[in-house]
Design an enzyme around this catalytic site. Structure first.
Site, PDB file in Angstrom:
ATOM      1  N   SER A 220       0.869  -1.205  -0.033  1.00 29.13           N
ATOM      2  CA  SER A 220       0.036  -0.037  -0.141  1.00 29.13           C
ATOM      3  C   SER A 220       0.800   1.442   0.177  1.00 29.13           C
ATOM      4  O   SER A 220       2.109   1.062   0.465  1.00 29.13           O
ATOM      5  CB  SER A 220      -0.915   0.005   1.221  1.00 29.13           C
ATOM      6  OG  SER A 220      -0.027   0.028   2.448  1.00 29.13           O
ATOM      7  N   THR A 221       0.395   2.257  -0.550  1.00 27.74           N
ATOM      8  CA  THR A 221       1.040   3.684  -0.394  1.00 27.74           C
ATOM      9  C   THR A 221       1.249   4.052   0.906  1.00 27.74           C
ATOM     10  O   THR A 221       2.381   4.568   1.127  1.00 27.74           O
ATOM     11  CB  THR A 221       0.026   4.912  -1.251  1.00 27.74           C
ATOM     12  OG1 THR A 221       0.188   4.324  -2.677  1.00 27.74           O
ATOM     13  CG2 THR A 221       0.925   6.051  -1.102  1.00 27.74           C
ATOM     14  N   ALA A 222       0.539   3.676   1.701  1.00 27.01           N
ATOM     15  CA  ALA A 222       0.814   4.218   3.306  1.00 27.01           C
ATOM     16  C   ALA A 222       1.920   3.481   3.809  1.00 27.01           C
ATOM     17  O   ALA A 222       2.962   4.077   4.383  1.00 27.01           O
ATOM     18  CB  ALA A 222      -0.284   3.830   4.261  1.00 27.01           C
ATOM     19  N   GLU A 241       6.124  -0.291  -5.519  1.00 27.11           N
ATOM     20  CA  GLU A 241       4.939  -0.368  -6.137  1.00 27.11           C
ATOM     21  C   GLU A 241       3.954  -0.423  -5.119  1.00 27.11           C
ATOM     22  O   GLU A 241       3.710  -1.240  -4.435  1.00 27.11           O
ATOM     23  CB  GLU A 241       5.282  -1.695  -7.025  1.00 27.11           C
ATOM     24  CG  GLU A 241       6.369  -2.195  -8.129  1.00 27.11           C
ATOM     25  CD  GLU A 241       6.166  -1.197  -9.285  1.00 27.11           C
ATOM     26  OE1 GLU A 241       5.060  -0.555  -9.465  1.00 27.11           O
ATOM     27  OE2 GLU A 241       7.204  -1.342 -10.136  1.00 27.11           O
ATOM     28  N   CYS A 275      -3.926  -4.570  -8.273  1.00 25.49           N
ATOM     29  CA  CYS A 275      -3.269  -3.179  -8.336  1.00 25.49           C
ATOM     30  C   CYS A 275      -3.453  -2.595  -9.884  1.00 25.49           C
ATOM     31  O   CYS A 275      -3.952  -1.340  -9.953  1.00 25.49           O
ATOM     32  CB  CYS A 275      -1.895  -3.161  -8.253  1.00 25.49           C
ATOM     33  SG  CYS A 275      -0.977  -4.550  -9.085  1.00 25.49           S
TER      34      CYS A 275
HETATM   35  P1  NAD Z   1       0.690  -3.593   3.009  1.00 25.60           P
HETATM   36  O1  NAD Z   1       1.369  -2.243   2.731  1.00 25.60           O
HETATM   37  O2  NAD Z   1      -0.173  -3.671   4.037  1.00 25.60           O
HETATM   38  O3  NAD Z   1       1.651  -4.707   2.978  1.00 25.60           O
HETATM   39  C1  NAD Z   1       2.734  -5.006   2.046  1.00 25.60           C
HETATM   40  C2  NAD Z   1       3.749  -5.673   2.662  1.00 25.60           C
HETATM   41  O4  NAD Z   1       4.647  -4.972   3.542  1.00 25.60           O
HETATM   42  C3  NAD Z   1       3.510  -6.938   3.698  1.00 25.60           C
HETATM   43  O5  NAD Z   1       4.345  -8.054   3.342  1.00 25.60           O
HETATM   44  C4  NAD Z   1       3.651  -6.284   5.142  1.00 25.60           C
HETATM   45  O6  NAD Z   1       3.919  -7.395   5.990  1.00 25.60           O
HETATM   46  C5  NAD Z   1       4.907  -5.445   4.828  1.00 25.60           C
HETATM   47  N1  NAD Z   1       4.682  -4.374   5.895  1.00 25.60           N
HETATM   48  C6  NAD Z   1       4.128  -4.065   6.907  1.00 25.60           C
HETATM   49  N2  NAD Z   1       4.508  -3.088   7.388  1.00 25.60           N
HETATM   50  C7  NAD Z   1       5.714  -2.731   6.871  1.00 25.60           C
HETATM   51  C8  NAD Z   1       6.569  -1.885   7.178  1.00 25.60           C
HETATM   52  N3  NAD Z   1       6.617  -0.914   8.130  1.00 25.60           N
HETATM   53  N4  NAD Z   1       7.981  -1.645   6.655  1.00 25.60           N
HETATM   54  C9  NAD Z   1       8.028  -2.699   5.765  1.00 25.60           C
HETATM   55  N5  NAD Z   1       6.948  -3.508   5.489  1.00 25.60           N
HETATM   56  C10 NAD Z   1       6.046  -3.565   5.890  1.00 25.60           C
HETATM   57  O7  NAD Z   1       0.054  -3.928   1.580  1.00 25.60           O
HETATM   58  P2  NAD Z   1      -1.180  -5.342   1.425  1.00 25.60           P
HETATM   59  O8  NAD Z   1      -2.456  -4.832   1.921  1.00 25.60           O
HETATM   60  O9  NAD Z   1      -0.639  -6.431   1.672  1.00 25.60           O
HETATM   61  O10 NAD Z   1      -1.321  -5.195  -0.404  1.00 25.60           O
HETATM   62  C11 NAD Z   1      -2.209  -4.271  -0.801  1.00 25.60           C
HETATM   63  C12 NAD Z   1      -1.691  -3.119  -1.476  1.00 25.60           C
HETATM   64  O11 NAD Z   1      -0.872  -3.569  -2.278  1.00 25.60           O
HETATM   65  C13 NAD Z   1      -2.582  -2.422  -2.364  1.00 25.60           C
HETATM   66  O12 NAD Z   1      -2.668  -0.958  -2.009  1.00 25.60           O
HETATM   67  C14 NAD Z   1      -2.316  -2.694  -3.735  1.00 25.60           C
HETATM   68  O13 NAD Z   1      -2.501  -1.633  -4.756  1.00 25.60           O
HETATM   69  C15 NAD Z   1      -0.682  -2.582  -3.805  1.00 25.60           C
HETATM   70  N6  NAD Z   1      -0.307  -3.545  -4.423  1.00 25.60           N
HETATM   71  C16 NAD Z   1       0.473  -2.809  -5.548  1.00 25.60           C
HETATM   72  C17 NAD Z   1       1.000  -3.422  -6.611  1.00 25.60           C
HETATM   73  C18 NAD Z   1       1.965  -2.454  -7.715  1.00 25.60           C
HETATM   74  O14 NAD Z   1       2.543  -3.382  -8.577  1.00 25.60           O
HETATM   75  N7  NAD Z   1       1.916  -1.348  -7.725  1.00 25.60           N
HETATM   76  C19 NAD Z   1       0.834  -4.981  -7.003  1.00 25.60           C
HETATM   77  C20 NAD Z   1       0.079  -5.326  -5.850  1.00 25.60           C
HETATM   78  C21 NAD Z   1      -0.530  -4.687  -4.804  1.00 25.60           C
END
Ligand code: NAD
Length: 467
Positions: A220-222, A241, A275
């Protein structure tokens, strides 16, 4: 199911703790996964660091040959991986098969690439050469929507470039990554790739660690913003990404009957947890009613069920948190728009949402502004194409978009004005190992796939020699 283990320094090890993995179609515990603690993460990073000098010194063709073997081994077990992916992620088996097949193609593609030195300038007095150096340890952090593709998209180019890896899946979909770790453990030197699992508690440690040179992150962007902040301490290289809110613009010359099924799939594939999908549709007023009607018909006819069942077209939301989020978008749709089809959860076990088509909804509704990541599709009306383009671009996101129309010159003209990393015309999600993709604006930094997706795992060095 055979026990799952972490891969640390070439050894399959138990986790310091355990984590239940839930099948989203049944809400039953599917498996118990090993969960690393901080000490195991430190071990994994130290192993990757120790493996780096030998691995990076190997000729690139030797690394490529090992990647080819990895692709073969994954392909041999494609059916087993696809089934496991459906069980942990929820997607229909056909989509899981596509994902594993695509992962194999990505590894195979990078296995054949090279990063040759390039002479930038040479004359009687000097020779200037550009070289690509590996970076060191790469943290590969992956979300739960495409656990395997988004893993190998990072691992394969890292390994070819000479980097070593610590990979971390999302806590709700760790199983395919752990099985992939087993294959890697059999084929690659110890420490070259390490796989750990966390409970959303080690990502920040990994992505801020002083011995990690690069973070390749999808999520996620956050969270991406946190990763970027954490990288500042040691100026890590980053590929981010992130989220998207892809607009689909339908020009007024589309054939509604022909285009509606394609749009429906673009919006509901992987239960909308895509995504690069169609997340808000801009339809010309002359065709608005007919498109809404067609999409509604398709939504009512679609088969929503357990991904393992033959004939299932749409599986469940991947996890409970996403299910709850999707329900809040249904509520928003009810309040701010008119529901053409769907609008409810399925009254049964599993995180199932009916595919939902929403019309007459305003641009400032949450369902339009935010990334819904569920099969709930807002259909918006426009009368002037410049207005549709401006509304499509009025987003902090810039991942991708689609334009649909018979007049290809006009479609291209519209595509050129869309502020995203990719625009497809009359198709969607046409991804290929040799074509890079990445986000504009707050959808990310850098590209994955293609040559760009390999160079991103290297440092460019210039050697400038006097003759
Ligand atoms: P998320 O950001 O909650 O988690 C992604 C990963 O980051 C997980 O492995 C999580 O454990 C890890 N994480 C959590 N906190 C972290 C931190 N502080 N530092 C580093 N890593 C941390 O996202 P999600 O809910 O698993 O996935 C959905 C999101 O992913 C959606 O916003 C989607 O659009 C995005 N996404 C983007 C693409 C792209 O190619 N742009 C592809 C697929 C998904």
């Amino acid at each position: 199911m055979k026990e799952f283990k972490l891969l640390i320094n070439g050894k399959l090890v138990s986790g310091a703790a355990r984590l239940d993995v839930i099948n989203p179609a049944t809400e039953q515990v599917l498996a118990s996964a090993p969960r690393a603690d901080r000490a195991q993460l430190e071990e994994a990073i130290a192993a990757a660091k120790a493996a780096f000098p030998d691995w990076s010194a190997k000729p690139v063709r030797e690394r490529g040959a090992l990647l080819s073997k990895l692709a073969d081994a994954l392909e041999e077990r494609q059916d087993e991986f696809a089934r496991l992916l459906t069980l942990e992620q929820g997607k229909p088996l056909s989509e899981a098969q596509w994902e594993i097949g695509f992962a194999v193609r990505i590894i195979r593609h990078y296995a054949t690439l090279d990063l040759p030195n390039k002479v930038l300038k040479e004359d009687a007095t000097q020779k200037v050469v550009r070289q690509h150096m590996p970076l060191g340890v790469v943290a590969a952090i992956v979300p739960w929507n495409f656990p395997m593709v988004l893993l190998v998209i990072k691992v394969a180019p890292s390994l070819l470039a000479g980097d070593t890896v610590v990979a971390k899946p999302a806590p709700t979909t760790p199983l395919t990554t752990l099985r992939f770790g087993e294959i890697c453990g059999e084929l690659l030197p110890e420490g070259v790739i390490n796989v750990i699992v966390d409970h959303n508690d080690l990502g920040d440690v990994l992505s801020t660690h002083a011995n990690v040179a690069k973070v390749a992150f999808t999520g996620s962007t956050a969270t991406g913003k946190k990763v970027m902040g954490g990288a500042a301490g040691t100026l890590k290289r980053l590929t981010l990404e992130l989220g998207g809110n892809d607009a689909a613009i339908l020009l007024d010359d589309v054939d509604p009957i022909e285009v509606a099924p394609k749009l429906f799939v673009a919006a509901t594939m992987n239960a909308g947890q895509l995504c690069l999908g169609a997340k808000r549709l801009y339809v010309h007023e002359s065709q608005y009613d007919q498109i809404c009607q067609e999409l509604g018909r398709l939504a009512r006819a679609s088969v929503v069920d357990d991904g393992l069942k033959q004939g299932t077209e749409i599986g469940p939301m991947q996890n409970k948190a996403q299910f709850e989020k999707a329900k809040s978008f249904l509520e928003d749709a009810r309040q701010n728009g008119k529901i053409v089809a769907g609008g409810e959860v399925l009254g049964r076990k599993g995180y199932f949402i009916q595919p939902t088509i929403v019309r007459d909804i305003s641009d400032d509704a949450r369902l339009v502004r935010e990334e819904q990541f569920s099969p709930i599709v807002p259909v918006l009306r426009y009368s002037d194409i410049d207005d549709a383009i401006a509304r499509a671009n009025n987003s902090e996101y810039g991942l991708a978009g689609t334009v649909w129309g018979k007049d290809l010159d006009r479609a291209f003209w519209v595509a050129a004005k869309i502020e995203t990393g990719t625009v497809w015309i009359n198709k969607f999600l046409d991804v290929s190992p040799d074509i890079p993709y990445g986000g504009a604006k707050q959808s990310g930094i850098g590209m994955e796939l293609g040559l760009e997706g390999l160079e991103a795992f290297t440092q460019i060095k210039i050697i400038n020699m006097a003759k």
